[in-house]
Design a protein around this motif. Structure first.
Motif, PDB file in Angstrom:
ATOM      1  N   ASP A 167       0.746  -0.870  -0.358  1.00  0.00           N
ATOM      2  CA  ASP A 167      -0.040   0.490  -0.345  1.00  0.00           C
ATOM      3  C   ASP A 167       1.592   1.686   0.249  1.00  0.00           C
ATOM      4  N   TYR A 168       0.198   2.350  -0.225  1.00  0.00           N
ATOM      5  CA  TYR A 168       1.415   3.424  -0.332  1.00  0.00           C
ATOM      6  C   TYR A 168       0.042   4.602   0.171  1.00  0.00           C
ATOM      7  N   ILE A 169       1.108   5.334   1.018  1.00  0.00           N
ATOM      8  CA  ILE A 169       0.035   6.967   1.424  1.00  0.00           C
ATOM      9  C   ILE A 169       0.686   7.650   1.526  1.00  0.00           C
ATOM     10  N   SER A 170       0.493   8.621   1.044  1.00  0.00           N
ATOM     11  CA  SER A 170       1.107  10.020   0.823  1.00  0.00           C
ATOM     12  C   SER A 170       1.347  10.782   2.250  1.00  0.00           C
ATOM     13  N   LYS A 171       1.707  11.834   2.726  1.00  0.00           N
ATOM     14  CA  LYS A 171       1.980  13.031   3.934  1.00  0.00           C
ATOM     15  C   LYS A 171       1.629  14.040   3.504  1.00  0.00           C
ATOM     16  N   PRO A 172       1.070  15.030   3.291  1.00  0.00           N
ATOM     17  CA  PRO A 172       0.083  14.484   5.305  1.00  0.00           C
ATOM     18  C   PRO A 172      -0.923  13.481   5.180  1.00  0.00           C
ATOM     19  N   TYR A 173      -1.102  12.693   6.146  1.00  0.00           N
ATOM     20  CA  TYR A 173      -1.790  11.827   5.911  1.00  0.00           C
ATOM     21  C   TYR A 173      -3.724  12.193   6.732  1.00  0.00           C
ATOM     22  N   ASP A 174      -4.264  10.950   6.576  1.00  0.00           N
ATOM     23  CA  ASP A 174      -5.282  11.154   7.140  1.00  0.00           C
ATOM     24  C   ASP A 174      -4.997   9.988   8.494  1.00  0.00           C
ATOM     25  N   PRO A 175      -4.941  10.680   9.880  1.00  0.00           N
ATOM     26  CA  PRO A 175      -5.242   9.033  10.677  1.00  0.00           C
ATOM     27  C   PRO A 175      -5.868   8.158  10.499  1.00  0.00           C
TER      28      PRO A 175
ATOM     29  N   GLU B  67      -7.320   6.977   8.111  1.00  0.00           N
ATOM     30  CA  GLU B  67      -7.487   6.180   6.900  1.00  0.00           C
ATOM     31  C   GLU B  67      -6.124   5.649   7.057  1.00  0.00           C
ATOM     32  N   LEU B  68      -4.975   5.814   7.186  1.00  0.00           N
ATOM     33  CA  LEU B  68      -4.413   5.326   7.698  1.00  0.00           C
ATOM     34  C   LEU B  68      -4.300   3.759   8.977  1.00  0.00           C
ATOM     35  N   ARG B  69      -4.768   4.316  10.105  1.00  0.00           N
ATOM     36  CA  ARG B  69      -5.748   3.045  11.265  1.00  0.00           C
ATOM     37  C   ARG B  69      -6.529   1.714   9.975  1.00  0.00           C
ATOM     38  N   ALA B  70      -7.471   2.666   9.078  1.00  0.00           N
ATOM     39  CA  ALA B  70      -8.076   1.932   8.272  1.00  0.00           C
ATOM     40  C   ALA B  70      -7.152   1.032   7.811  1.00  0.00           C
ATOM     41  N   ARG B  71      -6.347   1.083   6.641  1.00  0.00           N
ATOM     42  CA  ARG B  71      -5.089   0.140   5.653  1.00  0.00           C
ATOM     43  C   ARG B  71      -4.346  -0.332   6.651  1.00  0.00           C
ATOM     44  N   ILE B  72      -3.935   0.429   8.114  1.00  0.00           N
ATOM     45  CA  ILE B  72      -3.362  -0.639   8.855  1.00  0.00           C
ATOM     46  C   ILE B  72      -3.850  -2.145   8.954  1.00  0.00           C
ATOM     47  N   GLY B  73      -5.189  -1.841   9.206  1.00  0.00           N
ATOM     48  CA  GLY B  73      -5.643  -2.713   9.629  1.00  0.00           C
ATOM     49  C   GLY B  73      -6.099  -3.961   8.589  1.00  0.00           C
ATOM     50  N   VAL B  74      -6.466  -3.000   7.076  1.00  0.00           N
ATOM     51  CA  VAL B  74      -6.491  -4.134   5.960  1.00  0.00           C
ATOM     52  C   VAL B  74      -5.417  -4.929   6.080  1.00  0.00           C
ATOM     53  N   GLY B  75      -4.192  -4.383   6.517  1.00  0.00           N
ATOM     54  CA  GLY B  75      -3.150  -5.616   6.257  1.00  0.00           C
ATOM     55  C   GLY B  75      -2.948  -6.793   7.690  1.00  0.00           C
ATOM     56  N   GLN B  76      -3.072  -6.414   8.694  1.00  0.00           N
ATOM     57  CA  GLN B  76      -3.645  -7.200   9.751  1.00  0.00           C
ATOM     58  C   GLN B  76      -3.932  -8.548   9.209  1.00  0.00           C
ATOM     59  N   ARG B  77      -5.756  -8.056   8.788  1.00  0.00           N
ATOM     60  CA  ARG B  77      -6.449  -8.784   8.366  1.00  0.00           C
ATOM     61  C   ARG B  77      -5.603 -10.150   7.279  1.00  0.00           C
ATOM     62  N   MET B  78      -5.208  -9.383   6.227  1.00  0.00           N
ATOM     63  CA  MET B  78      -4.658  -9.950   5.657  1.00  0.00           C
ATOM     64  C   MET B  78      -3.561 -11.075   6.241  1.00  0.00           C
ATOM     65  N   ILE B  79      -2.287 -10.530   7.489  1.00  0.00           N
ATOM     66  CA  ILE B  79      -1.472 -11.089   7.684  1.00  0.00           C
ATOM     67  C   ILE B  79      -2.198 -12.408   8.386  1.00  0.00           C
ATOM     68  N   GLU B  80      -3.420 -12.482   9.062  1.00  0.00           N
ATOM     69  CA  GLU B  80      -4.019 -13.263   9.486  1.00  0.00           C
ATOM     70  C   GLU B  80      -4.629 -14.370   9.085  1.00  0.00           C
ATOM     71  N   LEU B  81      -4.845 -14.165   7.448  1.00  0.00           N
ATOM     72  CA  LEU B  81      -5.433 -14.597   6.588  1.00  0.00           C
ATOM     73  C   LEU B  81      -4.368 -15.855   6.051  1.00  0.00           C
ATOM     74  N   GLN B  82      -3.144 -14.463   5.845  1.00  0.00           N
ATOM     75  CA  GLN B  82      -2.204 -15.703   5.620  1.00  0.00           C
ATOM     76  C   GLN B  82      -1.679 -16.636   6.653  1.00  0.00           C
ATOM     77  N   LEU B  83      -1.357 -16.545   8.309  1.00  0.00           N
ATOM     78  CA  LEU B  83      -0.918 -16.759   8.802  1.00  0.00           C
ATOM     79  C   LEU B  83      -2.421 -18.402   9.347  1.00  0.00           C
ATOM     80  N   ALA B  84      -3.055 -18.475   9.399  1.00  0.00           N
ATOM     81  CA  ALA B  84      -4.115 -19.344   8.875  1.00  0.00           C
ATOM     82  C   ALA B  84      -4.658 -20.343   8.020  1.00  0.00           C
ATOM     83  N   LEU B  85      -3.831 -19.856   6.838  1.00  0.00           N
ATOM     84  CA  LEU B  85      -3.360 -21.154   5.547  1.00  0.00           C
ATOM     85  C   LEU B  85      -1.901 -21.061   5.719  1.00  0.00           C
ATOM     86  N   ALA B  86      -1.275 -20.436   6.466  1.00  0.00           N
ATOM     87  CA  ALA B  86       0.288 -21.677   6.243  1.00  0.00           C
ATOM     88  C   ALA B  86       0.676 -22.941   6.683  1.00  0.00           C
TER      89      ALA B  86
END
Length: 208
Positions: free
Chosen positions: A179-187, A189-208
């Motif tokens: 993902d890519y976010i330009s500064k200045p960022y909206d907090p 939006e950043l929290r939401a995008r990091i949440g997406v990343g966390q969910r992706m990691i959870e899924l990959q760990l579950a299927l590993a």
């Protein structure tokens, strides 16, 4: 869904409290692949996803082992560790404070080389927020080094930088930034995008 041509090949799984045989048969007639009774265990859902959606055979699954693996996933994700690689002190402090408030375990790096050192550790974070312009090694170089590492689950990397032009975005994504976010960022939006990343990691760990 079955009447729409675009969804004709979609796999369907129904989750419900109702366990009547007649109801199950009527759903099977509508080409429902699986029928799960609530409450559904995570291990059952993970195995069903593997079997129905990924074509992985799970007929001899050890559910006790699956439960243990679930706990390992929770331990790895719980209070998810995030590496913030940023050389600007004020920006790093603000970002770290925001992530700590959200419950993340923040690890900081002041340079690209230090970011590589942190990502090389056995307990390296699976989430990385990476600035582009850093001393010793810039964000793109860090990206390349991290992607070259041998890992069971690749880290989710968000580029956070003042470079907002389209060419820079494309360059970062071509080097496998998630993902890519330009500064200045909206907090938010950043929290939401990091949440997406966390969910992706959870899924990959579950299927590993």
């Amino acid at each position: 869904i079955r009447q729409k041509e675009a969804f004709g090949g979609m796999s369907l799984v129904l989750m419900t409290h109702i366990e009547q045989e007649e109801m199950i048969m009527s759903h099977r007639a509508l080409s429902v692949e699986q029928y799960l009774s609530k409450p559904v265990k995570k291990s059952e859902l993970i195995n069903l996803i593997k079997r129905v959606f990924l074509g992985v055979e799970t007929s001899h699954v050890d559910f006790a082992d699956a439960e243990r693996r679930e706990q390992e996933i929770i331990n790895q994700i719980g209070g998810a560790k995030v590496l913030v690689a940023e050389d600007d002190i004020s920006s790093k402090m603000m970002l770290s404070a925001m992530l700590n408030k959200c419950g993340y375990d923040v690890v900081e790096a002041d340079s690209g080389r230090q970011a590589i050192e942190e990502m090389s550790k056995p307990d390296a974070p699976l989430l990385l927020i990476l600035d582009w312009n850093m001393p010793e090694m810039d964000g793109i170089e860090v990206l390349r080094h991290v992607r070259a590492m041998s890992t069971t689950v690749p880290p989710y990397i968000v580029m956070l930088t003042v470079r907002g032009d389209k060419a820079s975005v494309v360059h970062a994504l071509e080097n496998h930034a998630n993902d890519y976010i330009s500064k200045p960022y909206d907090p938010e939006e950043l929290r939401a995008r990091i949440g997406v990343g966390q969910r992706m990691i959870e899924l990959q760990l579950a299927l590993a």
